[in-house]
Design a protein around this motif. Sequence first.
Motif, mmCIF file in Angstrom:
data_model
loop_
_atom_site.group_PDB
_atom_site.id
_atom_site.type_symbol
_atom_site.label_atom_id
_atom_site.label_comp_id
_atom_site.label_asym_id
_atom_site.label_seq_id
_atom_site.Cartn_x
_atom_site.Cartn_y
_atom_site.Cartn_z
ATOM 1 N N SER A 1 -6.710 -8.576 -3.393
ATOM 2 C CA SER A 1 -6.577 -8.720 -1.941
ATOM 3 C C SER A 1 -6.828 -10.144 -1.471
ATOM 4 N N HIS B 1 0.844 -1.190 0.000
ATOM 5 C CA HIS B 1 0.000 0.000 0.000
ATOM 6 C C HIS B 1 0.884 1.246 0.000
ATOM 7 N N TYR C 1 -9.915 -5.057 -7.097
ATOM 8 C CA TYR C 1 -9.221 -4.845 -5.823
ATOM 9 C C TYR C 1 -9.438 -6.034 -4.889
ATOM 10 N N GLU D 1 -4.021 7.477 -2.300
ATOM 11 C CA GLU D 1 -3.614 6.141 -1.858
ATOM 12 C C GLU D 1 -3.698 5.182 -3.048
ATOM 13 N N TYR E 1 -1.669 1.177 -4.551
ATOM 14 C CA TYR E 1 -0.986 -0.034 -4.105
ATOM 15 C C TYR E 1 -0.376 -0.737 -5.309
#
Length: 743
Positions: free
Chosen positions: A382, A283, A378, A299, A301
């Motif tokens: 993840s 991240h 995402y 933000e 990643y």
Amino acid sequence: MYKILTFVLALISLNLFAQNYKPAPARLTTQWGEAVTPENAWQQYPRPQMKRSDWKNLNGLWDYSIQQKGAVKPAGFEGKILVPFCVESSLSGVGKPLLPEQELWYSKRFTVPQNWEKKEIILHFDAVDWETRVWLNGKLVGSHQGGSDPFQFNITPHLNKGEQELVVAVWDPTDKEMQARGKQTLDPKGIWYTAVSGIWQSVWLEPVSKGHIIDVYPVPDIDKSVVAFGLQSASLTGSHQLNIVVKNGGAIIKDTTFSFHNNFVLPLENAKLWTPETPELYHTTLTVKKRGQVVDQLETYFAMRKTSLIKDDNGYMRLALNNKPVFHLGTLDQGWWPDGLLTPPSEEAMMYDIIKLKEMGFNTIRKHIKVEPSRYYYMADSIGVLLWQDMPSGFLWPNHPSHVGHDDKEDWVRPQASAVQFEKEWKAIMDHLRFFPSIVMWVPFNEGWGQYDTKRITAWTRKYDPTRLVNSPSGWTDRGVGDVLDVHQYPGPGMGVVELNPGRSMVLGEFGGLGLVVKDHIWNPNKRNWGYKTYTEDAVLIREYTELMHNLSLMVKRGLSAAIYTQTTDVEGEVNGLITYDRKVIKIPETLLQKLHQPVYDPADGRVLFINQLKETDRPNIFHSLQEPPADWLTQPVQFQKSKQKIALKKEGNVYAYQDVDFGKEMPEGLGLKLYASGDVNIYINGVKVWSEDQVRIKRHYDDINLSSFLHLLKPWNNRVAVEAKSATQDVDFDFALYQWNK
């Protein structure tokens, strides 16, 4: 007192909105759809790959009206529609079709937060199907064509003081034109589903400074232990400072600042590699400053992973992750929902499908001719799953040259304007999705659906993104290009011929499709509910699925690198999902599926040799008769014809065939049979029936059958493997071949 009154008025307003919303009647609903309200409809930040703190969600109730195509903005609207659900869906609250001679009009009033006054305001549409025009306060902001790629407009010049009026008009030709539309049709049946028109993903606002980052694209290189960032930016120069903070597991592993530029490389020592088992994400915070003042901050990643081809010890080209062979076992995942159609009812619903597939023992999802919301990818990053990403198909159906046949020698010649639009959308989809590390393969074409200029499109895709594999096309009309040869075989399984495809990996892009009708969980009980084979008992489905996986496991030994089972869930009239369309019944227990899947992940050790032929492309001698032979033909000498050619079998005809096999004293540790046949088929080893299937309809490719469970029937020296096929359902060139596996 003023604050209390304002709060009460806000509650009254919310209640009025809720009272104005009611889902349209639905044949089936999901538990998540049943919980949808105007207040909770897709409230999550929609762009996790580039997240800013300030934004405003415009999802919720809008005004709508359906008008004749070409009409001006309606003076009044018909009612409320819940965005981001398409007008045809139950969750939209409308549930009406949009015809090609009509347009769908939307209207939404909103205010811009006061603290955004000195910012540029960007209006985002994450997906609208298909041609969109946008007005703000009576002024045309812009237009867009495409049903699956996000687009945005800078609306700052068109803002008023106070309340804003946003108007959107959408035209969708669905299956009457050849634009990219996937499986949508105005006449749903078979493998074609209800149309999706208008807004079907989130609409939102974002404030940015004049100088800001537009896009972030991290490209990892695990061999050099670096990650290269490519930024797109507006009004940012070397006079700005860029600070980068990288975290893994909550710990800061890198914090560096330098003069801004769009392209830079970060070294990353001892990087943790991303895999489905260990989905490590880094991240990252990007902060742009000028003279100490923050200009932009977001933000993002990245993951350290590499996808490629690698040759194994037997010379087979394998799909590789991080320089190691990894078998891709997945499902064909179409992402349809009974209440939201292409729009999942909620993020929780979307996550359910991914998690369930992992619990079933799959490591891959083929995202079939659909682009999901960004948050889906995402989640895949993840949770840890490999994605094959299809381009939504665009063609006319049926009986149109845009549907290229399996044996057609030439591609379709797509009209120039249509080709330009298709390629523009494909590039936009790749630009949008290439950020996400879970995507390991691009699929520009599915079967022959709108397939054109295959070699050029494949070459362009590979050049534009050399970090991923290209599968072009998936199934049917192969042109000898792309990183894989993708076979579709129902129910199968089957695969291509390794020797004929040097440098490419063998994958099974679609197979299975085993159907189970589950009472009270059917989209329309009055229509045909079908699979490629359809059953009414759980036990039969489990038996047949078990055999498919058993057959698949031996194919891995002879070069198969991926298999995609059809499909994750039932979809409308298709009942061949592992889960019902409403996600309320799982047809085969997850623990059993895990157990059945494990053998395909086992190391592809040992060696496969074809029997009675030097290599797979050689022809074995097959002894055969088209007339019913003596009863002892399965074990004793008989007067059969001997031929190295395939056996022409007429519809309703019978064939009796065998190969005699001499193993010597060394028995094989695995035995497989490749079959091309039609009708009711029985297989025998030394007179004992070991396999039987009625109404076999093999097309295009051979089916593989794993006979390793019957090795005890073999004996030293002489053996007979026989196949009979009776009552052929079609004219067919009957054939079979044998192969053995030894560690």
